[in-house]
Scaffold this active site. Sequence first.
Site, short mmCIF file in Angstrom:
data_model
loop_
_atom_site.label_atom_id
_atom_site.label_comp_id
_atom_site.label_asym_id
_atom_site.label_seq_id
_atom_site.Cartn_x
_atom_site.Cartn_y
_atom_site.Cartn_z
CG HIS A 132 69.10 33.21 16.53
ND1 HIS A 132 69.73 33.34 15.67
CD2 HIS A 132 69.12 33.74 17.72
CE1 HIS A 132 71.19 33.90 16.43
NE2 HIS A 132 70.22 33.91 17.43
CB THR A 136 70.13 39.37 23.50
OG1 THR A 136 69.11 38.63 22.62
CG2 THR A 136 69.97 39.03 24.91
CG ASN A 194 75.19 35.03 16.50
OD1 ASN A 194 75.51 34.69 15.26
ND2 ASN A 194 73.91 36.03 16.80
CG ASN A 248 77.44 31.00 22.11
OD1 ASN A 248 77.51 31.47 22.89
ND2 ASN A 248 75.56 31.33 22.01
CE1 TYR A 303 72.74 31.60 22.47
CE2 TYR A 303 72.70 33.10 19.80
CZ TYR A 303 73.04 32.28 21.61
OH TYR A 303 73.75 33.58 22.06
C1 LIG Z 1 74.08 43.62 22.18
C2 LIG Z 1 73.72 42.82 20.75
C3 LIG Z 1 72.56 41.53 21.57
C4 LIG Z 1 72.85 40.73 19.84
N1 LIG Z 1 71.44 39.40 20.21
C5 LIG Z 1 71.65 39.11 19.16
C6 LIG Z 1 70.10 38.22 19.40
O1 LIG Z 1 69.46 38.05 19.91
N2 LIG Z 1 69.96 37.65 17.92
C7 LIG Z 1 70.87 37.72 17.05
O2 LIG Z 1 70.59 36.78 15.94
N3 LIG Z 1 72.02 38.33 16.70
C8 LIG Z 1 72.55 39.25 18.09
N4 LIG Z 1 73.69 39.83 18.34
C9 LIG Z 1 73.99 39.95 17.26
C10 LIG Z 1 73.50 41.60 16.23
O3 LIG Z 1 72.51 41.25 15.88
C11 LIG Z 1 73.90 41.98 15.11
O4 LIG Z 1 75.10 40.43 14.07
C12 LIG Z 1 75.84 42.49 15.25
O5 LIG Z 1 75.42 43.25 15.95
C13 LIG Z 1 76.46 42.51 13.95
O6 LIG Z 1 76.41 43.72 13.59
P1 LIG Z 1 76.35 44.88 13.66
O7 LIG Z 1 78.21 45.27 13.10
O8 LIG Z 1 75.39 45.92 12.56
O9 LIG Z 1 76.71 45.28 15.19
C14 LIG Z 1 73.19 40.46 18.81
C15 LIG Z 1 74.31 42.19 19.28
C16 LIG Z 1 74.36 42.63 20.14
C17 LIG Z 1 75.65 43.89 20.26
#
Ligand SMILES: Cc1cc2nc3c(=O)[nH]c(=O)nc-3n(C[C@H](O)[C@H](O)[C@H](O)COP(=O)(O)O)c2cc1C
Length: 366
Positions: free
Chosen positions: A175, A25, A178, A235, A180
């Site tokens: 999805h 997001t 997290n 969450n 939701y």
């Molecule tokens: C800015 C931001 C927005 C995110 N938005 C979503 C999202 O829209 N849907 C989702 O399933 N996870 C979302 N996440 C989780 C990421 O998909 C991912 O699971 C999380 O950043 C861990 O992976 P990483 O360590 O590679 O960043 C978001 C994470 C971040 C940092």
Amino acid sequence: MTELLSPFDLRGLPLKNRVVMAPMTRGRAGVDRMPNALMAEYYAQRAGAGLIITEATVISPQANGWQNTPGIYSDEQGEAWKQVVDAVHAQGTHIFLQLWHCGRASHSSFQENGELPVAPSAIKLNGEYVHTPIGKQPYETPRALETAEIGQIVEDYRQAAERAKMAGFDGVEIHAANGYLIDQFLQSKTNHRTDKYGGSIENRYRFLKEVLESVLTVWSPNMVGVRLAPNGSFNDMGSPDFRETFLYVAEQLDPYSLAYIHVMDGLGFGFHKLGEPMSLAELRSVWKGPLMGNCGYEQSTAEAAIQEGNADLIAFGRPFISNPDLVDRFANGWPLNPPADMQIWFSFEKEGYTDFPTYQASQSAV
Ligand SMILES: Cc1cc2nc3c(=O)[nH]c(=O)nc-3n(C[C@H](O)[C@H](O)[C@H](O)COP(=O)(O)O)c2cc1C
């Protein structure tokens, strides 16, 4: 030899490598929740990935819970997504749309007529505050959905899936992570229902099953993924029976021959500490199809997960924010840009979105 950068056949969809851009997001769609040219540029910049999963995209007005996130509940939104899909396809990359309903992780100020957000049960999210159109607000106790209302939400998923198909996406990701709505149904912490959608694990899984089967009336199974977060606390999630629940869910999903399950196995996005975390290897025992890991991976740990046979694909989230050319950096051993400041994650601005330099651009600027 690198496995991470080698091609992968995702149930018939040829991916140029096994690096996936995780759904993130970024809140750049404006108050009308409309995909736009800036978003197309952002995703095209990151098309070195073998597969891009878009930011979570709301399936109905009721699903909203985050400012300026895109929707897919009107024909105009569906039409506007085409520019994003086309920009990514022009780079030879595939793109899935992530389907989202926030459930209780919302606020009445997002809802039509100021109604309370909906959830499986009237259990308030224990969190500091929610960012809303009227500023930071305390969470509210959501309204428990009536049994008879659930069918309409399932139908909203189907219609969103249909619009995603018309927009030209290569698939959709449901999805269910997290905290939701779908995760709220799956987990005993947030689902205290006594109807056919609550109680036993089988009943808690029923909502995901119905959503999946409605989406499968539009898409063939090899174009549908499901995202799960068995270890997550984001969450206010985490249930004592998480292991039983998620093993059951993965086992139920297996016979559909879906594109993949996408499991946030790493602990870097919050861990509930209710037992030993679930691993990809453990899920492999019940899920035989393509498995995507995520959360806190670096190039070396992603490579190891694939080489050891625990994962087929690894999704990277935060590294893609500040490194549009993440895959080139992996391929060439180039250093990564420093992690982006959290202030820019949801700043609604072009700054901190499409202005991170590629390695080569930063070198020629020196
Ligand atoms: C800015 C931001 C927005 C995110 N938005 C979503 C999202 O829209 N849907 C989702 O399933 N996870 C979302 N996440 C989780 C990421 O998909 C991912 O699971 C999380 O950043 C861990 O992976 P990483 O360590 O590679 O960043 C978001 C994470 C971040 C940092």
